[in-house]
Design a protein around this motif. Structure first.
Motif, PDB file in Angstrom:
ATOM      1  N   GLY A 175      28.124  48.700 -21.502  1.00 40.47           N
ATOM      2  CA  GLY A 175      27.634  47.694 -20.880  1.00 40.47           C
ATOM      3  C   GLY A 175      28.008  46.314 -21.592  1.00 40.47           C
ATOM      4  O   GLY A 175      27.788  45.158 -21.099  1.00 40.47           O
ATOM      5  N   ASN A 176      28.990  46.048 -22.599  1.00 37.85           N
ATOM      6  CA  ASN A 176      29.589  45.345 -23.216  1.00 37.85           C
ATOM      7  C   ASN A 176      30.694  44.892 -23.120  1.00 37.85           C
ATOM      8  O   ASN A 176      31.223  43.804 -23.253  1.00 37.85           O
ATOM      9  CB  ASN A 176      29.231  45.372 -24.735  1.00 37.85           C
ATOM     10  N   ARG A 177      31.482  45.797 -22.225  1.00 40.72           N
ATOM     11  CA  ARG A 177      32.850  45.261 -22.147  1.00 40.72           C
ATOM     12  C   ARG A 177      32.972  44.271 -21.097  1.00 40.72           C
ATOM     13  O   ARG A 177      32.285  44.262 -19.994  1.00 40.72           O
ATOM     14  CB  ARG A 177      33.578  46.528 -21.743  1.00 40.72           C
ATOM     15  N   GLU A 178      34.037  43.490 -21.178  1.00 45.46           N
ATOM     16  CA  GLU A 178      34.316  42.262 -20.234  1.00 45.46           C
ATOM     17  C   GLU A 178      35.724  42.769 -19.625  1.00 45.46           C
ATOM     18  O   GLU A 178      36.842  43.003 -20.208  1.00 45.46           O
ATOM     19  CB  GLU A 178      34.559  40.829 -20.998  1.00 45.46           C
ATOM     20  N   ARG A 179      35.606  42.638 -18.276  1.00 45.59           N
ATOM     21  CA  ARG A 179      37.062  43.324 -17.438  1.00 45.59           C
ATOM     22  C   ARG A 179      37.640  41.945 -17.423  1.00 45.59           C
ATOM     23  O   ARG A 179      37.331  40.801 -17.178  1.00 45.59           O
ATOM     24  CB  ARG A 179      36.340  43.568 -16.154  1.00 45.59           C
ATOM     25  N   PRO A 180      39.140  42.078 -17.652  1.00 48.92           N
ATOM     26  CA  PRO A 180      39.961  41.051 -17.398  1.00 48.92           C
ATOM     27  C   PRO A 180      40.108  40.452 -15.949  1.00 48.92           C
ATOM     28  O   PRO A 180      39.714  41.297 -15.138  1.00 48.92           O
ATOM     29  CB  PRO A 180      41.124  41.613 -17.643  1.00 48.92           C
ATOM     30  N   ASP A 181      40.480  39.394 -15.761  1.00 44.17           N
ATOM     31  CA  ASP A 181      40.645  38.686 -14.551  1.00 44.17           C
ATOM     32  C   ASP A 181      41.703  39.705 -13.635  1.00 44.17           C
ATOM     33  O   ASP A 181      42.696  39.975 -14.063  1.00 44.17           O
ATOM     34  CB  ASP A 181      41.313  37.425 -14.582  1.00 44.17           C
ATOM     35  N   PRO A 182      41.015  40.051 -12.343  1.00 43.12           N
ATOM     36  CA  PRO A 182      41.923  41.231 -11.737  1.00 43.12           C
ATOM     37  C   PRO A 182      43.376  40.525 -11.375  1.00 43.12           C
ATOM     38  O   PRO A 182      44.201  41.585 -11.159  1.00 43.12           O
ATOM     39  CB  PRO A 182      41.154  41.183 -10.335  1.00 43.12           C
ATOM     40  N   ASP A 223      21.665  51.134 -31.617  1.00 40.90           N
ATOM     41  CA  ASP A 223      21.364  50.734 -30.016  1.00 40.90           C
ATOM     42  C   ASP A 223      22.515  50.146 -29.445  1.00 40.90           C
ATOM     43  O   ASP A 223      23.566  49.732 -29.905  1.00 40.90           O
ATOM     44  CB  ASP A 223      20.357  49.442 -30.037  1.00 40.90           C
ATOM     45  N   HIS A 224      22.664  50.792 -28.297  1.00 43.44           N
ATOM     46  CA  HIS A 224      23.966  50.508 -27.460  1.00 43.44           C
ATOM     47  C   HIS A 224      23.615  50.155 -25.970  1.00 43.44           C
ATOM     48  O   HIS A 224      22.823  50.945 -25.334  1.00 43.44           O
ATOM     49  CB  HIS A 224      24.859  51.766 -27.437  1.00 43.44           C
ATOM     50  N   ASN A 225      24.412  49.208 -25.538  1.00 42.54           N
ATOM     51  CA  ASN A 225      23.923  48.733 -23.863  1.00 42.54           C
ATOM     52  C   ASN A 225      24.978  49.527 -23.089  1.00 42.54           C
ATOM     53  O   ASN A 225      26.269  49.592 -23.313  1.00 42.54           O
ATOM     54  CB  ASN A 225      24.284  47.313 -24.140  1.00 42.54           C
ATOM     55  N   GLU A 226      24.502  50.153 -22.117  1.00 46.12           N
ATOM     56  CA  GLU A 226      25.168  50.967 -21.236  1.00 46.12           C
ATOM     57  C   GLU A 226      24.953  50.810 -19.893  1.00 46.12           C
ATOM     58  O   GLU A 226      23.902  50.354 -19.509  1.00 46.12           O
ATOM     59  CB  GLU A 226      24.943  52.558 -21.681  1.00 46.12           C
TER      60      GLU A 226
END
Length: 98
Positions: free
Chosen positions: A22-29, A50-53
């Motif tokens: 849940g922490n990853r940022e997707r690059p601009d398509p 603790d991990h955001n999923e």
């Protein structure tokens, strides 16, 4: 492991599908930055604690949920809808049950 869906209540993990970090940022398509896309697709952290999923309640209401889970103990610390627009409906439904 039980995950408490804000809409359906406590459910066994078998009803859910893990969707990723849940922490990853997707690059601009539209981006053609191959290094950014390569990092997005292949680079993974393996945190202890603790991990955001992101999970989907695929065997129930099909909502996407943001789950904070301890990767050492598998304790679920919090669960919320990924998009906040479901929150008021879930609270009303929970209050109606009480």
């Amino acid at each position: 492991m039980l995950i408490t869906c804000p809409y359906c209540g406590p459910r066994d993990v078998i009803e859910f599908t893990y969707q990723g970090d849940g922490n990853r940022e997707r690059p601009d398509p539209a981006s053609q930055n191959f290094e950014a896309w390569n990092a997005y697709v292949y680079d993974r952290l393996n945190p202890a604690g603790d991990h955001n999923e992101i999970w989907q309640h695929s065997g129930g209401c099909r909502a996407h949920l943001r789950v904070v889970r301890n990767t050492l103990t598998h304790e679920i610390l919090s669960v919320a809808f990924v998009r906040g627009d479901h929150g008021s409906t879930a609270r009303r439904k929970a209050e109606d049950k009480a």
